[in-house]
Write an enzyme that holds these catalytic residues in place. Sequence first.
Site: not given
Length: 214
Positions: A13, A88, A123, A156, A167
Amino acid sequence: MRIILLGAPGAGKGTQAQFIMNKYGIPQISTGDMLRAAIKAGTPLGLEAKKVMDAGQLVSDELIIGLVKERIAQDDCAKGFLLDGFPRTIPQADAMAESGIDVDCVIEFDVPDDVIVDRMGGRRVHPGSGRVYHVVYNPPKVEGKDDETGDDLVIRPDDEESTVRKRLGIYHEQTAPLIAYYGKVAEAGNTKYLKINGTKAVEAISAELAEQLG
Ligand code: AP5
Ligand code: ZN
Protein backbone atom coordinates in the site's frame (compact mmCIF):
# COMPACT_ATOMS: atom_id res chain seq x y z
CA MET A 1 -9.97 11.57 -7.01
CA ARG A 2 -10.65 9.79 -3.73
CA ILE A 3 -9.04 6.41 -3.30
CA ILE A 4 -8.83 3.72 -0.60
CA LEU A 5 -5.90 1.27 -0.58
CA LEU A 6 -6.89 -2.01 0.96
CA GLY A 7 -4.57 -4.90 1.74
CA ALA A 8 -2.67 -6.84 4.36
CA PRO A 9 0.35 -5.40 6.17
CA GLY A 10 3.19 -5.48 3.65
CA ALA A 11 0.90 -5.85 0.63
CA GLY A 12 2.47 -2.75 -0.93
CA LYS A 13 0.00 0.00 0.00
CA GLY A 14 2.69 2.51 1.04
CA THR A 15 4.84 1.69 -1.99
CA GLN A 16 2.05 2.26 -4.53
CA ALA A 17 0.76 5.26 -2.53
CA GLN A 18 4.02 7.05 -3.39
CA PHE A 19 3.40 6.35 -7.09
CA ILE A 20 -0.27 7.43 -7.06
CA MET A 21 0.47 10.54 -5.01
CA ASN A 22 3.19 11.68 -7.44
CA LYS A 23 1.18 10.83 -10.57
CA TYR A 24 -2.19 12.28 -9.56
CA GLY A 25 -1.10 15.03 -7.15
CA ILE A 26 -3.36 13.94 -4.30
CA PRO A 27 -2.18 13.72 -0.68
CA GLN A 28 -1.54 10.34 0.96
CA ILE A 29 -3.30 9.87 4.27
CA SER A 30 -1.45 7.03 5.97
CA THR A 31 -2.84 6.43 9.45
CA GLY A 32 0.25 4.34 10.25
CA ASP A 33 2.58 7.22 9.26
CA MET A 34 0.45 9.70 11.24
CA LEU A 35 0.65 7.52 14.35
CA ARG A 36 4.41 7.02 13.93
CA ALA A 37 4.83 10.81 13.65
CA ALA A 38 2.84 11.23 16.87
CA ILE A 39 5.07 8.67 18.61
CA LYS A 40 8.19 10.51 17.42
CA ALA A 41 6.80 13.84 18.63
CA GLY A 42 5.93 12.30 22.01
CA THR A 43 2.33 13.55 21.96
CA PRO A 44 -0.31 11.96 24.25
CA LEU A 45 -1.74 10.23 21.15
CA GLY A 46 1.70 8.84 20.36
CA LEU A 47 2.21 7.56 23.89
CA GLU A 48 -1.14 5.80 23.74
CA ALA A 49 -0.52 4.33 20.29
CA LYS A 50 3.05 3.09 20.74
CA LYS A 51 2.39 0.05 22.90
CA VAL A 52 -0.54 -1.04 20.77
CA MET A 53 1.39 -0.69 17.50
CA ASP A 54 4.55 -2.40 18.74
CA ALA A 55 2.38 -5.35 19.78
CA GLY A 56 0.85 -5.49 16.29
CA GLN A 57 -2.66 -4.65 17.55
CA LEU A 58 -5.07 -2.05 16.19
CA VAL A 59 -5.46 1.39 17.75
CA SER A 60 -9.05 2.12 18.85
CA ASP A 61 -11.60 2.98 16.16
CA GLU A 62 -12.63 6.12 18.00
CA LEU A 63 -9.14 7.55 18.04
CA ILE A 64 -8.40 6.73 14.40
CA ILE A 65 -11.75 8.00 13.09
CA GLY A 66 -11.19 11.36 14.80
CA LEU A 67 -7.69 11.60 13.37
CA VAL A 68 -8.79 10.88 9.79
CA LYS A 69 -11.81 13.19 9.86
CA GLU A 70 -9.60 16.03 11.03
CA ARG A 71 -7.08 15.31 8.25
CA ILE A 72 -9.71 15.08 5.48
CA ALA A 73 -11.12 18.46 6.55
CA GLN A 74 -7.81 20.15 5.69
CA ASP A 75 -7.60 22.28 2.52
CA ASP A 76 -5.25 20.05 0.53
CA CYS A 77 -7.80 17.20 0.63
CA ALA A 78 -10.40 19.21 -1.27
CA LYS A 79 -8.96 17.94 -4.59
CA GLY A 80 -9.02 14.33 -3.37
CA PHE A 81 -6.97 12.00 -1.20
CA LEU A 82 -5.48 8.57 -0.95
CA LEU A 83 -6.33 6.60 2.18
CA ASP A 84 -3.57 4.13 3.11
CA GLY A 85 -4.34 1.93 6.12
CA PHE A 86 -7.82 3.32 6.75
CA PRO A 87 -10.51 2.10 7.05
CA ARG A 88 -9.41 -1.23 8.44
CA THR A 89 -12.45 -2.28 10.45
CA ILE A 90 -16.16 -2.29 9.61
CA PRO A 91 -16.89 0.44 12.23
CA GLN A 92 -14.24 2.66 10.57
CA ALA A 93 -15.86 2.15 7.15
CA ASP A 94 -19.30 2.82 8.62
CA ALA A 95 -18.05 6.03 10.24
CA MET A 96 -16.81 7.27 6.86
CA ALA A 97 -20.09 6.45 5.16
CA GLU A 98 -22.08 8.10 7.96
CA SER A 99 -19.99 11.26 7.55
CA GLY A 100 -20.91 11.33 3.86
CA ILE A 101 -17.32 10.67 2.74
CA ASP A 102 -17.53 8.48 -0.34
CA VAL A 103 -14.71 7.36 -2.62
CA ASP A 104 -14.23 6.90 -6.36
CA CYS A 105 -12.11 3.80 -6.16
CA VAL A 106 -11.10 1.02 -3.75
CA ILE A 107 -7.89 -0.79 -4.70
CA GLU A 108 -7.27 -4.17 -3.11
CA PHE A 109 -3.74 -5.62 -3.15
CA ASP A 110 -3.89 -9.40 -2.97
CA VAL A 111 -0.71 -11.03 -1.59
CA PRO A 112 -0.36 -14.42 0.17
CA ASP A 113 0.83 -14.36 3.79
CA ASP A 114 4.11 -16.20 3.11
CA VAL A 115 5.17 -13.60 0.52
CA ILE A 116 4.41 -10.89 3.07
CA VAL A 117 6.53 -12.42 5.82
CA ASP A 118 9.43 -12.61 3.36
CA ARG A 119 8.98 -8.96 2.31
CA MET A 120 8.79 -7.51 5.79
CA GLY A 121 12.19 -8.95 6.72
CA GLY A 122 13.80 -6.67 4.14
CA ARG A 123 11.74 -3.53 4.52
CA ARG A 124 13.49 -0.24 5.26
CA VAL A 125 11.62 3.06 5.67
CA HIS A 126 12.34 6.78 5.67
CA PRO A 127 10.46 8.05 8.73
CA GLY A 128 10.32 11.68 7.55
CA SER A 129 8.47 11.04 4.29
CA GLY A 130 6.98 7.54 4.58
CA ARG A 131 9.04 6.38 1.56
CA VAL A 132 9.42 2.61 1.61
CA TYR A 133 12.26 0.41 0.30
CA HIS A 134 13.23 -3.23 0.28
CA VAL A 135 16.84 -4.39 0.44
CA VAL A 136 16.31 -6.72 -2.55
CA TYR A 137 13.02 -5.86 -4.33
CA ASN A 138 13.14 -2.06 -4.15
CA PRO A 139 16.60 -0.99 -2.99
CA PRO A 140 17.60 2.64 -2.41
CA LYS A 141 20.28 4.13 -4.69
CA VAL A 142 22.75 4.21 -1.77
CA GLU A 143 22.51 1.37 0.74
CA GLY A 144 20.72 2.40 3.95
CA LYS A 145 19.99 5.98 2.72
CA ASP A 146 16.81 7.69 1.49
CA ASP A 147 17.00 8.57 -2.24
CA GLU A 148 15.79 12.15 -1.87
CA THR A 149 17.22 13.35 1.44
CA GLY A 150 20.16 10.99 2.08
CA ASP A 151 18.78 10.43 5.60
CA ASP A 152 19.32 7.05 7.27
CA LEU A 153 16.66 4.43 6.63
CA VAL A 154 15.26 2.49 9.60
CA ILE A 155 13.58 -0.85 10.36
CA ARG A 156 10.04 -0.52 11.74
CA PRO A 157 9.71 -1.94 15.27
CA ASP A 158 6.62 -3.92 14.24
CA ASP A 159 8.43 -5.75 11.40
CA GLU A 160 9.75 -8.54 13.57
CA GLU A 161 8.41 -11.85 12.19
CA SER A 162 6.25 -12.80 15.21
CA THR A 163 4.63 -9.32 15.18
CA VAL A 164 4.08 -9.51 11.42
CA ARG A 165 2.25 -12.84 11.88
CA LYS A 166 0.11 -11.29 14.59
CA ARG A 167 -0.73 -8.34 12.33
CA LEU A 168 -1.67 -10.76 9.53
CA GLY A 169 -4.04 -12.58 11.90
CA ILE A 170 -5.72 -9.31 12.81
CA TYR A 171 -5.92 -8.36 9.13
CA HIS A 172 -7.79 -11.57 8.24
CA GLU A 173 -10.10 -11.20 11.22
CA GLN A 174 -10.92 -7.48 11.21
CA THR A 175 -9.88 -5.92 7.88
CA ALA A 176 -10.52 -8.61 5.24
CA PRO A 177 -14.33 -8.30 5.78
CA LEU A 178 -13.97 -4.89 4.09
CA ILE A 179 -13.36 -6.70 0.78
CA ALA A 180 -16.99 -7.89 0.72
CA TYR A 181 -18.15 -4.58 2.23
CA TYR A 182 -16.66 -2.49 -0.59
CA GLY A 183 -17.63 -5.09 -3.18
CA LYS A 184 -21.24 -4.33 -2.24
CA VAL A 185 -20.62 -0.56 -2.22
CA ALA A 186 -19.23 -0.90 -5.77
CA GLU A 187 -22.23 -2.90 -6.96
CA ALA A 188 -24.64 -0.34 -5.54
CA GLY A 189 -23.09 2.89 -6.80
CA ASN A 190 -20.33 4.84 -8.47
CA THR A 191 -17.36 3.38 -6.63
CA LYS A 192 -14.94 1.31 -8.71
CA TYR A 193 -13.42 -1.80 -7.11
CA LEU A 194 -10.02 -2.91 -8.41
CA LYS A 195 -8.41 -6.16 -7.33
CA ILE A 196 -4.69 -6.17 -8.04
CA ASN A 197 -2.33 -9.13 -7.94
CA GLY A 198 0.17 -7.65 -5.47
CA THR A 199 2.84 -10.32 -6.04
CA LYS A 200 3.97 -8.75 -9.32
CA ALA A 201 6.99 -6.41 -9.46
CA VAL A 202 6.54 -2.87 -8.05
CA GLU A 203 6.79 -1.22 -11.50
CA ALA A 204 4.37 -3.70 -13.11
CA ILE A 205 1.76 -2.92 -10.45
CA SER A 206 2.26 0.84 -10.88
CA ALA A 207 1.79 0.45 -14.64
CA GLU A 208 -1.43 -1.51 -14.10
CA LEU A 209 -2.73 1.14 -11.72
CA ALA A 210 -1.95 3.93 -14.20
CA GLU A 211 -3.86 2.05 -16.89
CA GLN A 212 -6.86 1.33 -14.67
CA LEU A 213 -7.07 4.79 -13.09
CA GLY A 214 -6.53 6.64 -16.36
P1 AP5 B 1 0.42 0.72 8.84
O1 AP5 B 1 1.60 1.59 8.84
O2 AP5 B 1 -0.76 1.08 8.04
O3 AP5 B 1 0.88 -0.74 8.52
P2 AP5 B 1 0.16 -1.91 7.69
O4 AP5 B 1 -1.20 -1.74 7.21
O5 AP5 B 1 0.38 -3.08 8.57
O6 AP5 B 1 0.88 -1.91 6.36
P3 AP5 B 1 2.39 -1.77 6.12
O7 AP5 B 1 2.79 -0.34 6.17
O8 AP5 B 1 3.13 -2.73 7.02
O9 AP5 B 1 2.50 -2.36 4.66
P4 AP5 B 1 2.22 -1.71 3.22
O10 AP5 B 1 1.03 -2.38 2.62
O11 AP5 B 1 2.22 -0.23 3.27
O12 AP5 B 1 3.48 -2.28 2.45
P5 AP5 B 1 4.79 -1.50 1.95
O13 AP5 B 1 4.48 -0.71 0.72
O14 AP5 B 1 5.46 -0.84 3.07
O15 AP5 B 1 -0.10 0.53 10.38
C1 AP5 B 1 0.80 0.26 11.42
C2 AP5 B 1 0.03 0.12 12.72
O16 AP5 B 1 -0.65 1.35 13.03
C3 AP5 B 1 -1.07 -0.94 12.75
O17 AP5 B 1 -0.56 -2.22 13.04
C4 AP5 B 1 -1.99 -0.38 13.86
O18 AP5 B 1 -1.47 -0.65 15.13
C5 AP5 B 1 -1.92 1.11 13.62
N1 AP5 B 1 -2.97 1.58 12.70
C6 AP5 B 1 -2.78 2.17 11.48
N2 AP5 B 1 -3.94 2.44 10.88
C7 AP5 B 1 -4.92 2.02 11.73
C8 AP5 B 1 -6.33 2.01 11.66
N3 AP5 B 1 -7.00 2.49 10.59
N4 AP5 B 1 -7.02 1.48 12.72
C9 AP5 B 1 -6.37 1.00 13.80
N5 AP5 B 1 -5.03 0.97 13.93
C10 AP5 B 1 -4.30 1.48 12.90
O19 AP5 B 1 5.66 -2.78 1.45
C11 AP5 B 1 6.19 -3.72 2.36
C12 AP5 B 1 7.59 -4.16 1.87
O20 AP5 B 1 7.45 -4.88 0.64
C13 AP5 B 1 8.54 -3.01 1.57
O21 AP5 B 1 9.84 -3.39 1.91
C14 AP5 B 1 8.41 -2.80 0.05
O22 AP5 B 1 9.58 -2.25 -0.52
C15 AP5 B 1 8.16 -4.21 -0.42
N6 AP5 B 1 7.28 -4.28 -1.58
C16 AP5 B 1 6.19 -3.52 -1.85
N7 AP5 B 1 5.62 -3.88 -3.02
C17 AP5 B 1 6.37 -4.93 -3.49
C18 AP5 B 1 6.29 -5.75 -4.66
N8 AP5 B 1 5.32 -5.58 -5.58
N9 AP5 B 1 7.21 -6.73 -4.82
C19 AP5 B 1 8.20 -6.91 -3.89
N10 AP5 B 1 8.34 -6.16 -2.77
C20 AP5 B 1 7.44 -5.18 -2.58
ZN1 ZN C 1 2.36 1.19 4.87
